[in-house]
Write a protein that holds these residues in place. Structure first.
Motif, PDB file in Angstrom:
ATOM      1  N   PHE A   1      14.183 -12.634 -21.410  1.00  0.00           N
ATOM      2  CA  PHE A   1      14.420 -11.441 -20.590  1.00  0.00           C
ATOM      3  C   PHE A   1      14.269 -11.748 -19.100  1.00  0.00           C
ATOM      4  O   PHE A   1      14.767 -10.994 -18.271  1.00  0.00           O
ATOM      5  CB  PHE A   1      13.444 -10.335 -20.972  1.00  0.00           C
ATOM      6  CG  PHE A   1      13.786  -9.587 -22.236  1.00  0.00           C
ATOM      7  CD1 PHE A   1      14.332  -8.314 -22.177  1.00  0.00           C
ATOM      8  CD2 PHE A   1      13.547 -10.148 -23.479  1.00  0.00           C
ATOM      9  CE1 PHE A   1      14.635  -7.609 -23.334  1.00  0.00           C
ATOM     10  CE2 PHE A   1      13.845  -9.458 -24.649  1.00  0.00           C
ATOM     11  CZ  PHE A   1      14.395  -8.185 -24.576  1.00  0.00           C
ATOM     12  N   GLU A   2      13.553 -12.809 -18.751  1.00  0.00           N
ATOM     13  CA  GLU A   2      13.320 -13.179 -17.350  1.00  0.00           C
ATOM     14  C   GLU A   2      12.693 -12.035 -16.543  1.00  0.00           C
ATOM     15  O   GLU A   2      13.030 -11.823 -15.374  1.00  0.00           O
ATOM     16  CB  GLU A   2      14.624 -13.635 -16.683  1.00  0.00           C
ATOM     17  CG  GLU A   2      15.198 -14.932 -17.222  1.00  0.00           C
ATOM     18  CD  GLU A   2      14.419 -16.149 -16.750  1.00  0.00           C
ATOM     19  OE1 GLU A   2      13.474 -15.978 -15.963  1.00  0.00           O
ATOM     20  OE2 GLU A   2      14.757 -17.267 -17.182  1.00  0.00           O
TER      21      GLU A   2
ATOM     22  N   GLN B   1      16.124  -5.440 -20.162  1.00  0.00           N
ATOM     23  CA  GLN B   1      17.273  -5.477 -21.057  1.00  0.00           C
ATOM     24  C   GLN B   1      17.819  -6.902 -21.165  1.00  0.00           C
ATOM     25  O   GLN B   1      17.922  -7.616 -20.168  1.00  0.00           O
ATOM     26  CB  GLN B   1      18.371  -4.548 -20.535  1.00  0.00           C
ATOM     27  CG  GLN B   1      17.922  -3.089 -20.431  1.00  0.00           C
ATOM     28  CD  GLN B   1      18.860  -2.297 -19.546  1.00  0.00           C
ATOM     29  OE1 GLN B   1      19.886  -1.789 -19.999  1.00  0.00           O
ATOM     30  NE2 GLN B   1      18.521  -2.194 -18.258  1.00  0.00           N
ATOM     31  N   LEU B   2      18.166  -7.282 -22.401  1.00  0.00           N
ATOM     32  CA  LEU B   2      18.686  -8.617 -22.658  1.00  0.00           C
ATOM     33  C   LEU B   2      19.930  -8.517 -23.519  1.00  0.00           C
ATOM     34  O   LEU B   2      19.925  -7.873 -24.577  1.00  0.00           O
ATOM     35  CB  LEU B   2      17.630  -9.460 -23.387  1.00  0.00           C
ATOM     36  CG  LEU B   2      18.079 -10.835 -23.886  1.00  0.00           C
ATOM     37  CD1 LEU B   2      18.371 -11.768 -22.712  1.00  0.00           C
ATOM     38  CD2 LEU B   2      17.024 -11.441 -24.821  1.00  0.00           C
ATOM     39  N   LEU B   3      21.009  -9.138 -23.053  1.00  0.00           N
ATOM     40  CA  LEU B   3      22.236  -9.244 -23.832  1.00  0.00           C
ATOM     41  C   LEU B   3      22.407 -10.703 -24.221  1.00  0.00           C
ATOM     42  O   LEU B   3      22.401 -11.593 -23.360  1.00  0.00           O
ATOM     43  CB  LEU B   3      23.453  -8.782 -23.015  1.00  0.00           C
ATOM     44  CG  LEU B   3      23.345  -7.435 -22.289  1.00  0.00           C
ATOM     45  CD1 LEU B   3      24.675  -7.096 -21.616  1.00  0.00           C
ATOM     46  CD2 LEU B   3      22.935  -6.337 -23.248  1.00  0.00           C
TER      47      LEU B   3
ATOM     48  N   THR C   1      29.424 -12.176 -12.918  1.00  0.00           N
ATOM     49  CA  THR C   1      28.791 -10.891 -13.224  1.00  0.00           C
ATOM     50  C   THR C   1      27.275 -10.925 -13.092  1.00  0.00           C
ATOM     51  O   THR C   1      26.638  -9.865 -12.992  1.00  0.00           O
ATOM     52  CB  THR C   1      29.124 -10.432 -14.652  1.00  0.00           C
ATOM     53  OG1 THR C   1      28.443 -11.276 -15.607  1.00  0.00           O
ATOM     54  CG2 THR C   1      30.620 -10.490 -14.931  1.00  0.00           C
ATOM     55  N   LEU C   2      26.691 -12.125 -13.113  1.00  0.00           N
ATOM     56  CA  LEU C   2      25.237 -12.223 -13.270  1.00  0.00           C
ATOM     57  C   LEU C   2      24.460 -11.547 -12.149  1.00  0.00           C
ATOM     58  O   LEU C   2      23.455 -10.875 -12.394  1.00  0.00           O
ATOM     59  CB  LEU C   2      24.816 -13.689 -13.404  1.00  0.00           C
ATOM     60  CG  LEU C   2      25.264 -14.390 -14.674  1.00  0.00           C
ATOM     61  CD1 LEU C   2      24.713 -15.809 -14.719  1.00  0.00           C
ATOM     62  CD2 LEU C   2      24.845 -13.618 -15.923  1.00  0.00           C
ATOM     63  N   VAL C   3      24.880 -11.725 -10.897  1.00  0.00           N
ATOM     64  CA  VAL C   3      24.145 -11.120  -9.787  1.00  0.00           C
ATOM     65  C   VAL C   3      24.132  -9.598  -9.919  1.00  0.00           C
ATOM     66  O   VAL C   3      23.134  -8.937  -9.606  1.00  0.00           O
ATOM     67  CB  VAL C   3      24.727 -11.560  -8.426  1.00  0.00           C
ATOM     68  CG1 VAL C   3      26.164 -11.075  -8.248  1.00  0.00           C
ATOM     69  CG2 VAL C   3      23.843 -11.076  -7.279  1.00  0.00           C
ATOM     70  N   HIS C   4      25.228  -9.026 -10.409  1.00  0.00           N
ATOM     71  CA  HIS C   4      25.297  -7.577 -10.574  1.00  0.00           C
ATOM     72  C   HIS C   4      24.450  -7.122 -11.770  1.00  0.00           C
ATOM     73  O   HIS C   4      23.708  -6.131 -11.677  1.00  0.00           O
ATOM     74  CB  HIS C   4      26.756  -7.152 -10.767  1.00  0.00           C
ATOM     75  CG  HIS C   4      27.664  -7.636  -9.676  1.00  0.00           C
ATOM     76  ND1 HIS C   4      27.644  -7.101  -8.401  1.00  0.00           N
ATOM     77  CD2 HIS C   4      28.593  -8.627  -9.670  1.00  0.00           C
ATOM     78  CE1 HIS C   4      28.538  -7.728  -7.653  1.00  0.00           C
ATOM     79  NE2 HIS C   4      29.118  -8.659  -8.392  1.00  0.00           N
ATOM     80  N   LEU C   5      24.544  -7.836 -12.879  1.00  0.00           N
ATOM     81  CA  LEU C   5      23.751  -7.484 -14.056  1.00  0.00           C
ATOM     82  C   LEU C   5      22.260  -7.624 -13.766  1.00  0.00           C
ATOM     83  O   LEU C   5      21.463  -6.727 -14.090  1.00  0.00           O
ATOM     84  CB  LEU C   5      24.134  -8.372 -15.237  1.00  0.00           C
ATOM     85  CG  LEU C   5      25.541  -8.179 -15.809  1.00  0.00           C
ATOM     86  CD1 LEU C   5      25.834  -9.242 -16.863  1.00  0.00           C
ATOM     87  CD2 LEU C   5      25.705  -6.789 -16.408  1.00  0.00           C
ATOM     88  N   ASN C   6      21.882  -8.738 -13.165  1.00  0.00           N
ATOM     89  CA  ASN C   6      20.461  -8.978 -12.884  1.00  0.00           C
ATOM     90  C   ASN C   6      19.878  -7.901 -11.985  1.00  0.00           C
ATOM     91  O   ASN C   6      18.719  -7.493 -12.157  1.00  0.00           O
ATOM     92  CB  ASN C   6      20.264 -10.351 -12.243  1.00  0.00           C
ATOM     93  CG  ASN C   6      20.565 -11.508 -13.175  1.00  0.00           C
ATOM     94  OD1 ASN C   6      20.658 -12.651 -12.742  1.00  0.00           O
ATOM     95  ND2 ASN C   6      20.746 -11.233 -14.463  1.00  0.00           N
ATOM     96  N   ASN C   7      20.669  -7.426 -11.028  1.00  0.00           N
ATOM     97  CA  ASN C   7      20.183  -6.378 -10.128  1.00  0.00           C
ATOM     98  C   ASN C   7      20.295  -4.990 -10.740  1.00  0.00           C
ATOM     99  O   ASN C   7      19.965  -4.000 -10.091  1.00  0.00           O
ATOM    100  CB  ASN C   7      20.935  -6.452  -8.798  1.00  0.00           C
ATOM    101  CG  ASN C   7      20.388  -7.556  -7.913  1.00  0.00           C
ATOM    102  OD1 ASN C   7      19.389  -7.380  -7.230  1.00  0.00           O
ATOM    103  ND2 ASN C   7      21.031  -8.718  -7.945  1.00  0.00           N
TER     104      ASN C   7
END
Length: 242
Positions: free
Chosen positions: A63-64, A68-70, A97-103
């Motif tokens: 999860f870092e 939420q974890l996908l 997409t990662l920067v948007h998902l992570n934020n």
């Protein structure tokens, strides 16, 4: 596919009629998304350990620190020499997409049963940077119904995509995505999984092709997809569409 050629006025009439269908589809998708969010959750009772470049890590570690974890179940078996072309197509969409998902409090990772050394070699070949871990030696893929033993496939239908799937339609590795929520006290819940074409809307290239004049232009699902370093230098001449 034959296309009629009409006046601008007739085209607008047809386009406005299609717009009503598109709006109905959008409203139906909103209702579907609401129903997905309303699904009950299942507590994850089993401890899973994954092999990562940072060493062994638990499901909670993936999860870092987010809630939420996908997990994308990337088809890459222990004895495979390369990842699945279709899963690689999906993976081409991840990094941006990662920067948007992570934020947005979401972590997205890929998990495969291939040993970590194979995963890392293939990742370098493809130029990806997203988190990708190995579940080799773990029950994770089997518990979430994306991996099957030779014995299971030989015995008859296997449970995939919420139905018993005949062996001739199955494989030792199949695609899917599973979603998890981690509560403040550390409890993890499984909220949702999709399989087969269930995650198709996450493929931005496919959604763009749906708007192109010839659409996906495929004879079977994703038959045109190759690993991005395996396409010919120049596209073949397009076949006549009139």
């Amino acid at each position: 596919m034959e296309h009629s050629v009409v006046s601008r006025e007739d085209w607008l009439e047809a386009r406005e009629a299609l717009l009503q269908q598109e709006k109905a589809f959008t409203r139906a998708r909103d209702r579907l998304n609401a129903a997905r969010l309303a699904l009950p959750w299942v507590k994850v009772e089993k401890d899973y350990v994954f092999d990562t470049p940072q060493g062994p890590r638990s499901l909670a570690d993936l999860f870092e620190g987010r809630s939420q974890l996908l997990v994308y179940h990337f088809m890459f078996g222990p004895d495979w020499e390369a990842g699945c072309p279709g899963c690689s197509f999906f993976a081409d969409h991840i990094d941006g997409t990662l920067v948007h998902l992570n934020n947005h409090d979401v972590t997205l990772v890929c998990v495969s049963r291939a040993p970590l050394a194979k995963i890392e070699a293939y990742r370098r070949r493809m130029g990806w940077t997203f988190p990708w871990f190995s579940s080799f030696g773990s029950d994770f893929n089997f518990d979430y119904h994306v991996s099957f033993t030779k014995e299971e496939l030989a015995a008859g239908p296997v449970y995939y995509n919420y139905r018993m799937t005949p062996p001739e339609q199955a494989h030792d590795e199949l695609p899917g995505m599973s979603c998890f929520y981690r509560d403040a006290d550390g409890t993890i819940y499984h909220s949702y999984s999709n399989y087969a074409r269930g995650g198709e809307e996450m493929l931005g290239t496919m959604m763009i092709l749906d708007c192109a004049p010839l659409g996906r232009n495929e004879s079977s699902t994703m038959d045109f997809v190759r690993r991005h370093d395996e396409y010919e230098e120049k596209p073949k001449a397009a076949s006549c569409c009139h």
